[in-house]
Scaffold this motif. Structure first.
Motif, PDB file in Angstrom:
ATOM      1  N   LEU A 181       0.826  -1.212   0.000  1.00 47.50           N
ATOM      2  CA  LEU A 181       0.000   0.000   0.000  1.00 47.50           C
ATOM      3  C   LEU A 181       0.862   1.265   0.000  1.00 47.50           C
ATOM      4  CD1 LEU A 181      -2.765  -1.264   2.433  1.00 47.50           C
ATOM      5  CD2 LEU A 181      -3.124  -0.597   0.042  1.00 47.50           C
ATOM      6  N   LEU A 182       1.971   1.202   0.721  1.00 48.55           N
ATOM      7  CA  LEU A 182       2.880   2.361   0.720  1.00 48.55           C
ATOM      8  C   LEU A 182       3.416   2.600  -0.685  1.00 48.55           C
ATOM      9  CD1 LEU A 182       5.281   2.191   3.797  1.00 48.55           C
ATOM     10  CD2 LEU A 182       3.731   4.072   3.186  1.00 48.55           C
ATOM     11  N   GLN A 183       3.774   1.501  -1.345  1.00 49.10           N
ATOM     12  CA  GLN A 183       4.297   1.625  -2.708  1.00 49.10           C
ATOM     13  C   GLN A 183       3.255   2.306  -3.607  1.00 49.10           C
ATOM     14  OE1 GLN A 183       5.268  -2.117  -4.700  1.00 49.10           O
ATOM     15  NE2 GLN A 183       7.403  -1.456  -4.816  1.00 49.10           N
ATOM     16  N   GLN A 184       1.995   1.882  -3.463  1.00 49.04           N
ATOM     17  CA  GLN A 184       0.925   2.477  -4.292  1.00 49.04           C
ATOM     18  C   GLN A 184       0.700   3.946  -3.954  1.00 49.04           C
ATOM     19  OE1 GLN A 184      -2.636   0.023  -3.939  1.00 49.04           O
ATOM     20  NE2 GLN A 184      -1.398  -1.806  -4.193  1.00 49.04           N
ATOM     21  N   ALA A 185       0.756   4.283  -2.662  1.00 48.21           N
ATOM     22  CA  ALA A 185       0.510   5.674  -2.269  1.00 48.21           C
ATOM     23  C   ALA A 185       1.626   6.583  -2.798  1.00 48.21           C
ATOM     24  CB  ALA A 185       0.404   5.780  -0.748  1.00 48.21           C
ATOM     25  N   ILE A 186       2.849   6.082  -2.727  1.00 49.89           N
ATOM     26  CA  ILE A 186       3.995   6.868  -3.213  1.00 49.89           C
ATOM     27  C   ILE A 186       3.866   7.069  -4.729  1.00 49.89           C
ATOM     28  CG2 ILE A 186       6.519   6.750  -3.537  1.00 49.89           C
ATOM     29  CD1 ILE A 186       6.474   5.318  -0.654  1.00 49.89           C
ATOM     30  N   ALA A 187       3.406   6.016  -5.424  1.00 49.57           N
ATOM     31  CA  ALA A 187       3.193   6.144  -6.877  1.00 49.57           C
ATOM     32  C   ALA A 187       2.058   7.125  -7.171  1.00 49.57           C
ATOM     33  CB  ALA A 187       2.878   4.775  -7.469  1.00 49.57           C
ATOM     34  N   ALA A 188       0.973   7.060  -6.374  1.00 52.21           N
ATOM     35  CA  ALA A 188      -0.164   7.965  -6.593  1.00 52.21           C
ATOM     36  C   ALA A 188       0.275   9.422  -6.441  1.00 52.21           C
ATOM     37  CB  ALA A 188      -1.285   7.648  -5.601  1.00 52.21           C
ATOM     38  N   LEU A 189       1.318   9.641  -5.638  1.00 54.24           N
ATOM     39  CA  LEU A 189       1.825  10.998  -5.434  1.00 54.24           C
ATOM     40  C   LEU A 189       2.836  11.394  -6.518  1.00 54.24           C
ATOM     41  CD1 LEU A 189       1.986  10.806  -1.548  1.00 54.24           C
ATOM     42  CD2 LEU A 189       0.761  12.569  -2.856  1.00 54.24           C
TER      43      LEU A 189
END
Ligand code: GLU
Length: 291
Positions: free
Chosen positions: A245-253
Motif C-alpha cells: 500500500l505504501l508503494q501504491q501511495a507513493i506512486a499515486a503521489l
C-alpha cells in the motif's frame, strides 16, 4: 523555541478506519516534513463525539505503527483539550466577535449563507450555537498545489458556527487552536478541505495567529467517481499489506517508485527521492481508480 522552520502534522478524525486516501495524506505530509528536515506528528481530531466510529481510533494508531510513521511528539487527542478551545471562545467573546444563535436547522432552510438573524440579539450563550462574525475582507492564499485561492466569507457563508448547541466544538476552531498551540507551520491534507481553509485563515487572522502554508492534495477516487471516504465505504487500510500500500501511495503521489522493504526503509527512500513538483495537481486523481 526550537529552530525547526517546518512543523507538519497528520490529523485524522476517528469517524471511520483510515483508507487509501488517508494514507496518501499521511505519506505526503510525512515526506514533505522530513525532506525539509522538519518535525511531524499525529493529532487525533475527535471533538465530534457522536460521529466517532468504534474501533477507528485503534485502527489509526495501529496504522501509524504498521506503516512506519514516526511521530516526533506524543499523539494528542482533541477531546482532552476542550478547555483550550473554550478559552479561545472566551477571548473572542471578550472581543465581541462571537454571539449566540438560536436558529434551528428548519429556520435556516436550504439557505447556505447565514443571514445574521441572531447577530444583534445579544442572546445568552448557554445551550445555544455560537457563531463568529465575519466581515467583508477577502481571504486569499497561494496553495502549493492548487494555486491562488480567494474567498469572501460574508458572501459565500456568513457568520459560521464555532460551537454547536450540543456543546461540541467545531472542527474549524479546534484545528486552528491546535495548529497554533502545536507550532504547526505547514498543513498538508486532502483537497476536500480546501474550502475550509478560508474559515481557518479568518480565525487565525482575528486571533492574531501566524499564517500557515497549505498544500491540498488531489483526492483518490473510487469506481463511481466519488472521493474515497469513510462514508462511502472505502476499504480500511490492511495492516498486513503495508509495504504494498505504501508503494501504491507513493506512486499515486507521482514519485519515483520505492523498493518493497520494511515500511520504515520505504519511507526513508521516498523521503530521499521526494519531489514536490511531481505531485499531481488538481482536485482529484481521476485517471486511476482506488478502493
Ligand atoms: N481531521 C480532519 C479529517 O480527518 C483533517 C484536518 C486537517 O488536516 O486539517 O478530515
Amino acid at each position: 523555541m526550537s529552530q525547526t522552520t517546518y512543523v507538519g502534522r497528520f490529523a485524522p478524525s476517528p469517524t471511520g478506519p483510515l483508507h487509501f486516501g488517508s494514507l496518501i495524506t499521511a505519506v505526503a505530509s510525512y515526506c514533505e516534513a522530513r525532506s525539509q528536515a522538519g518535525q511531524w506528528f499525529v493529532r487525533i481530531e475527535d471533538t465530534d463525539i457522536p460521529r466517532i466510529y468504534p474501533g477507528s481510533e485503534q485502527h489509526i494508531l495501529a496504522c501509524i505503527d504498521a506503516f512506519g510513521f514516526e511521530s516526533d511528539r506524543t499523539i494528542i487527542f482533541q477531546r482532552d483539550r476542550l478547555a483550550l478551545y473554550q478559552a479561545v471562545l472566551d477571548q473572542l467573546h471578550a472581543a465581541q466577535l462571537i454571539y449566540a444563535c438560536q436558529c434551528t436547522r428548519k429556520m435556516l432552510g436550504s439557505n447556505h449563507i447565514y443571514q445574521g438573524r441572531c447577530r444583534s440579539l445579544a442572546l445568552p450563550f448557554a445551550n445555544q450555537a455560537i457563531r463568529v462574525k465575519v466581515d467583508e475582507r477577502c481571504i486569499a492564499f497561494d496553495d502549493a498545489l492548487q494555486g491562488h485561492v480567494s474567498s469572501r466569507l460574508d458572501l459565500e457563508l456568513g457568520d459560521f458556527v464555532l460551537k454547536r448547541r450540543d456543546g461540541i466544538y467545531n472542527y474549524q476552531l479546534a484545528v486552528v487552536v491546535d495548529d497554533y498551540l502545536q507550532g504547526v507551520t505547514h498543513v498538508v491534507r486532502g483537497a476536500d478541505l480546501l474550502d475550509n481553509t478560508a474559515r481557518q485563515r479568518y480565525l487565525q487572522q482575528i486571533l492574531a495567529y501566524p499564517t500557515l502554508h497549505y498544500m491540498h492534495l488531489p483526492l483518490a477516487m473510487n469506481a463511481q467517481g466519488q472521493k474515497l471516504s469513510k462514508q462511502n465505504m472505502a476499504q480500511p487500510l490492511a495492516l498486513d499489506q503495508a509495504p504494498q500500500l505504501l508503494q501504491q501511495a507513493i506512486a499515486a503521489l507521482g514519485q519515483t517508485s520505492v523498493d518493497l522493504d520494511t515500511p520504515q526503509r520505504m519511507l526513508q527512500q521516498a523521503i530521499a527521492q521526494w519531489d514536490r513538483a511531481a505531485i499531481p495537481r488538481g482536485l482529484s486523481l481521476s485517471h486511476q481508480i482506488y478502493r
